[in-house]
Design an enzyme around this catalytic site. Structure first.
Site, PDB file in Angstrom:
ATOM      1  N   LYS A 197      29.528  30.109  41.968  1.00  0.00           N
ATOM      2  CA  LYS A 197      30.283  29.011  42.585  1.00  0.00           C
ATOM      3  C   LYS A 197      31.562  28.655  41.827  1.00  0.00           C
ATOM      4  O   LYS A 197      32.587  28.373  42.436  1.00  0.00           O
ATOM      5  CB  LYS A 197      29.390  27.769  42.724  1.00  0.00           C
TER       6      LYS A 197
ATOM      7  N   ASP B 261      29.369  21.197  50.544  1.00  0.00           N
ATOM      8  CA  ASP B 261      28.236  20.380  50.093  1.00  0.00           C
ATOM      9  C   ASP B 261      28.577  18.889  50.129  1.00  0.00           C
ATOM     10  O   ASP B 261      27.758  18.059  50.540  1.00  0.00           O
ATOM     11  CB  ASP B 261      27.839  20.748  48.655  1.00  0.00           C
TER      12      ASP B 261
HETATM   13  P1  NAP Z   1      22.749  22.441  38.525  1.00  0.00           P
HETATM   14  O1  NAP Z   1      24.216  22.658  38.547  1.00  0.00           O
HETATM   15  O2  NAP Z   1      21.879  23.368  37.751  1.00  0.00           O
HETATM   16  O3  NAP Z   1      22.487  20.941  37.968  1.00  0.00           O
HETATM   17  C1  NAP Z   1      21.227  20.455  37.784  1.00  0.00           C
HETATM   18  C2  NAP Z   1      21.279  19.009  37.263  1.00  0.00           C
HETATM   19  O4  NAP Z   1      19.934  18.577  37.236  1.00  0.00           O
HETATM   20  C3  NAP Z   1      21.843  18.875  35.860  1.00  0.00           C
HETATM   21  O5  NAP Z   1      22.561  17.678  35.783  1.00  0.00           O
HETATM   22  C4  NAP Z   1      20.588  18.810  34.992  1.00  0.00           C
HETATM   23  O6  NAP Z   1      20.695  17.973  33.871  1.00  0.00           O
HETATM   24  C5  NAP Z   1      19.619  18.131  35.933  1.00  0.00           C
HETATM   25  N1  NAP Z   1      18.246  18.534  35.612  1.00  0.00           N
HETATM   26  C6  NAP Z   1      17.754  19.785  35.629  1.00  0.00           C
HETATM   27  N2  NAP Z   1      16.461  19.761  35.279  1.00  0.00           N
HETATM   28  C7  NAP Z   1      16.152  18.455  35.015  1.00  0.00           C
HETATM   29  C8  NAP Z   1      14.975  17.810  34.595  1.00  0.00           C
HETATM   30  N3  NAP Z   1      13.868  18.509  34.373  1.00  0.00           N
HETATM   31  N4  NAP Z   1      15.003  16.491  34.454  1.00  0.00           N
HETATM   32  C9  NAP Z   1      16.136  15.782  34.666  1.00  0.00           C
HETATM   33  N5  NAP Z   1      17.303  16.338  35.059  1.00  0.00           N
HETATM   34  C10 NAP Z   1      17.295  17.677  35.234  1.00  0.00           C
HETATM   35  O7  NAP Z   1      22.164  22.431  39.996  1.00  0.00           O
HETATM   36  P2  NAP Z   1      22.926  22.077  41.375  1.00  0.00           P
HETATM   37  O8  NAP Z   1      23.552  23.293  41.931  1.00  0.00           O
HETATM   38  O9  NAP Z   1      23.767  20.886  41.151  1.00  0.00           O
HETATM   39  O10 NAP Z   1      21.688  21.746  42.340  1.00  0.00           O
HETATM   40  C11 NAP Z   1      20.843  20.621  42.110  1.00  0.00           C
HETATM   41  C12 NAP Z   1      19.769  20.572  43.194  1.00  0.00           C
HETATM   42  O11 NAP Z   1      20.368  20.339  44.456  1.00  0.00           O
HETATM   43  C13 NAP Z   1      18.980  21.858  43.329  1.00  0.00           C
HETATM   44  O12 NAP Z   1      17.637  21.556  43.537  1.00  0.00           O
HETATM   45  C14 NAP Z   1      19.544  22.501  44.569  1.00  0.00           C
HETATM   46  O13 NAP Z   1      18.596  23.313  45.232  1.00  0.00           O
HETATM   47  C15 NAP Z   1      19.878  21.277  45.393  1.00  0.00           C
HETATM   48  N6  NAP Z   1      20.907  21.542  46.399  1.00  0.00           N
HETATM   49  C16 NAP Z   1      20.597  21.269  47.686  1.00  0.00           C
HETATM   50  C17 NAP Z   1      21.522  21.487  48.675  1.00  0.00           C
HETATM   51  C18 NAP Z   1      21.172  21.176  50.102  1.00  0.00           C
HETATM   52  O14 NAP Z   1      21.879  21.646  50.994  1.00  0.00           O
HETATM   53  N7  NAP Z   1      20.135  20.377  50.347  1.00  0.00           N
HETATM   54  C19 NAP Z   1      22.812  21.968  48.361  1.00  0.00           C
HETATM   55  C20 NAP Z   1      23.115  22.225  47.003  1.00  0.00           C
HETATM   56  C21 NAP Z   1      22.145  21.997  46.020  1.00  0.00           C
HETATM   57  P3  NAP Z   1      21.473  18.404  32.518  1.00  0.00           P
HETATM   58  O15 NAP Z   1      22.916  18.194  32.825  1.00  0.00           O
HETATM   59  O16 NAP Z   1      20.932  17.480  31.515  1.00  0.00           O
HETATM   60  O17 NAP Z   1      21.102  19.843  32.284  1.00  0.00           O
END
Ligand code: NAP
Length: 523
Positions: free
Chosen positions: A301, A337
């Site tokens: 991305k 998004d």
């Molecule tokens: P990402 O860039 O990996 O970011 C993940 C975030 O979650 C980071 O801020 C991380 O904290 C935090 N995190 C991870 N594990 C954690 C834990 N165990 N406890 C507390 N905080 C935690 O991921 P992303 O791309 O933003 O996606 C996040 C979620 O959104 C995913 O589940 C993804 O599948 C979902 N999503 C859904 C859609 C949809 O269309 N519904 C679209 C996009 C994404 P740190 O900064 O401290 O590491």
């Protein structure tokens, strides 16, 4: 030399299930589960007793299978299981050809292939397999196929990276354009996309595995996925191409959604997933094949946003894109998004007057927060790593705080943008924060959509909150991508997309129930 019989299955791509089983009983069991397939290839060299095959056994197999059956007796020198002399192998293939088979497969390098084509009355696939990438003798093999003019030509190399398949795909197009039915692609995990691209370019066959784990060659797609999700049987030769890039993408719902919508709307476009870890090798393939545009997921991305010639406002603000369109030889990057988060929330309550907590500071949190700020909301980003929350807030024009700020209340909307609660991860069954922190007056939106009802949504509903499933964001970001990829000015296909996704998430719901029958943990 008399020409081999014409390929009898027409110009459209047919789905051929490859079966490699130890005995005829096991083959018979497979015959009962071939829904959606057009043909079956039986790998005779996989049978324990291939040395004792009789004409009657072969005829019985043909008669007992509900689909046309072809036979292959692959020798060890072409990667198969047959160990023995060539005269015995030829005799057995002649018997197979006389058994009522729909085709037999013979190797291009078999010394007797030209005689065989002269004499046999059954369609013949002439094939060649390389266990190497980018074979240097490909032009010679293509020329030899041209001389032999078999019923169908099959040329298969091995891919280390997705772009290794380009010469094979070109060779396939060249043969097909000359009137020679062919299928040319790469084996291996990195060759998976090439099997689909060959189909989208008019290959005579796409080989399928009967089920996950029953692959006869590395990279074969399971029959169910080819039929129900990719809908390969609806692709027409010369279709436009778009797809999904990232790694891993095996569980993505996008191929099912887009192929269904393209076909429902009568668009001649195939949506092909291309998995790869190296962006250059992925882009070489999709650019070489003339893709119009792509959905983009992890880990590309940010890298794709940086490489794009133009970016929309959200990509500029967040540095991450989930969609690119090829325009005038360059990449134009979009992020759908953020708009999807705003639209999913706005369907439930106005966002411009709302005080919103976004939990998480990754790509999805940044896109959602920036779009909500643009829509006029008062947004605070809360994250376990506060430094990342600050950085994300700065990019998005939001405020930031530690996660415990949520306990103090005062938010109208709480958005989970962490993967906590996601099925298939160690975080399944867990909550991103304690449920007691919710007063019951908030709208709670969980971006996680597998399972549909996450532990957070379950607890929030119990406390009286209005809840929004991640599915609502998923279909909206996909519908916006659909517009960018196709330019279709019609209504967004939201309901159509929901209809495709819901049955695919039913199994997930069962898994989620099982996971939450136990206690819910806090991460
Ligand atoms: P990402 O860039 O990996 O970011 C993940 C975030 O979650 C980071 O801020 C991380 O904290 C935090 N995190 C991870 N594990 C954690 C834990 N165990 N406890 C507390 N905080 C935690 O991921 P992303 O791309 O933003 O996606 C996040 C979620 O959104 C995913 O589940 C993804 O599948 C979902 N999503 C859904 C859609 C949809 O269309 N519904 C679209 C996009 C994404 P740190 O900064 O401290 O590491």
């Amino acid at each position: 030399m008399s020409p081999a019989p014409r390929w009898p299955f027409g110009p459209d791509t047919r789905i051929c299930v490859s079966l490699a089983e130890p005995d005829t009983t096991a083959l018979g069991e497979r015959f009962g589960r071939l829904e959606g397939a057009d043909l079956v290839e039986i790998r005779l060299d996989a049978l324990d007793a291939y040395h004792d095959l009789t004409p009657q056994t072969l005829a019985d197999l043909v008669a007992s299978c509900p689909l046309p059956v072809g036979f292959t007796l692959r020798p060890a020198w072409q990667g198969g299981g047959f160990e023995g002399d060539e005269s015995g192998r030829r005799r057995c293939i002649e018997q197979a050809a006389a058994s009522g088979a729909a085709f037999v497969d013979v190797e291009l390098d078999a010394e007797w292939v030209a005689d065989f084509l002269d004499l046999v009355g059954c369609p013949v696939i002439v094939s060649h397999h390389w266990d190497s990438t980018r074979p240097t003798d490909l032009p010679e093999k293509v020329a030899r196929i041209g001389e032999l003019a078999p019923s169908m030509a099959k040329l298969v190399a091995t891919a280390d990276v997705p772009s290794d398949a380009l010469p094979l795909l070109d060779a396939g197009e060249q043969l097909i354009a000359s009137g020679q039915p062919a299928t040319c692609f790469c084996m291996g995990e990195a060759g998976k996309a090439s099997r689909l691209l060959a189909a989208a370019r008019g290959a005579a066959l796409v080989y399928a595995a009967a089920a996950v784990g029953s692959e006869v060659a590395a990279g074969q797609w399971p029959l169910r996925e080819l039929v129900e999700e990719l809908r390969v049987d609806g692709w027409r030769r010369g279709a436009g191409l778009c797809g999904l890039i990232g790694h891993p993408i095996g569980h993505s719902l996008s191929p099912a959604i887009f192929n269904a919508v393209f076909q429902e709307r009568g668009l001649d476009v195939a949506y092909v997933p291309v998995a790869g870890e190296d962006l250059d090798a992925v882009l070489d393939l999709v650019i070489g094949m003339g893709f119009r545009g792509l959905s983009v997921t992890m880990p590309f991305k940010e890298e794709i946003a940086a490489r794009s010639a133009r970016r929309d406002e959200l990509v500029t603000a967040t540095g991450a894109a989930n969609t690119v369109v090829f325009e005038g030889g360059g990449l134009v990057a979009y992020n759908t998004d953020g708009g999807a988060v705003v639209a999913a929330l706005a369907a439930v309550r106005p966002v411009e007057t709302a005080k919103i907590a976004v939990v998480g500071a990754g790509g999805a949190a940044r896109a959602g927060a920036a779009a909500l700020v643009n829509a006029g909301a008062d947004v605070t980003i809360l994250n376990r790593t506060e430094a990342r929350a600050r950085e994300a807030a700065e990019l998005a024009g939001a405020s930031s705080a530690g996660l415990e700020q949520l306990e103090r209340g005062g938010f109208d909307i709480v958005v989970n943008a962490t993967p906590v609660g996601m099925q298939g991860t160690p975080m399944a069954g867990s909550m991103p924060f304690p449920p007691e922190w919710l007063s019951g007056r908030e709208v709670v939106f969980d971006m996680v959509y597998r399972p549909r009802t996450t532990p957070l949504l379950r607890h929030a509903a119990k406390r009286g909150c209005t809840t929004i499933e991640g599915l609502e964001m998923f279909v909206r970001q996909a519908a916006a991508q659909y517009r960018l990829l196709t330019g279709d000015p019609g209504a967004e296909p939201l309901d159509m997309m929901r209809d495709v996704v819901e049955p695919l998430l039913i199994d997930d719901r069962v898994a989620a129930q099982e996971a939450t029958d136990g206690d819910t943990d806090m991460m």
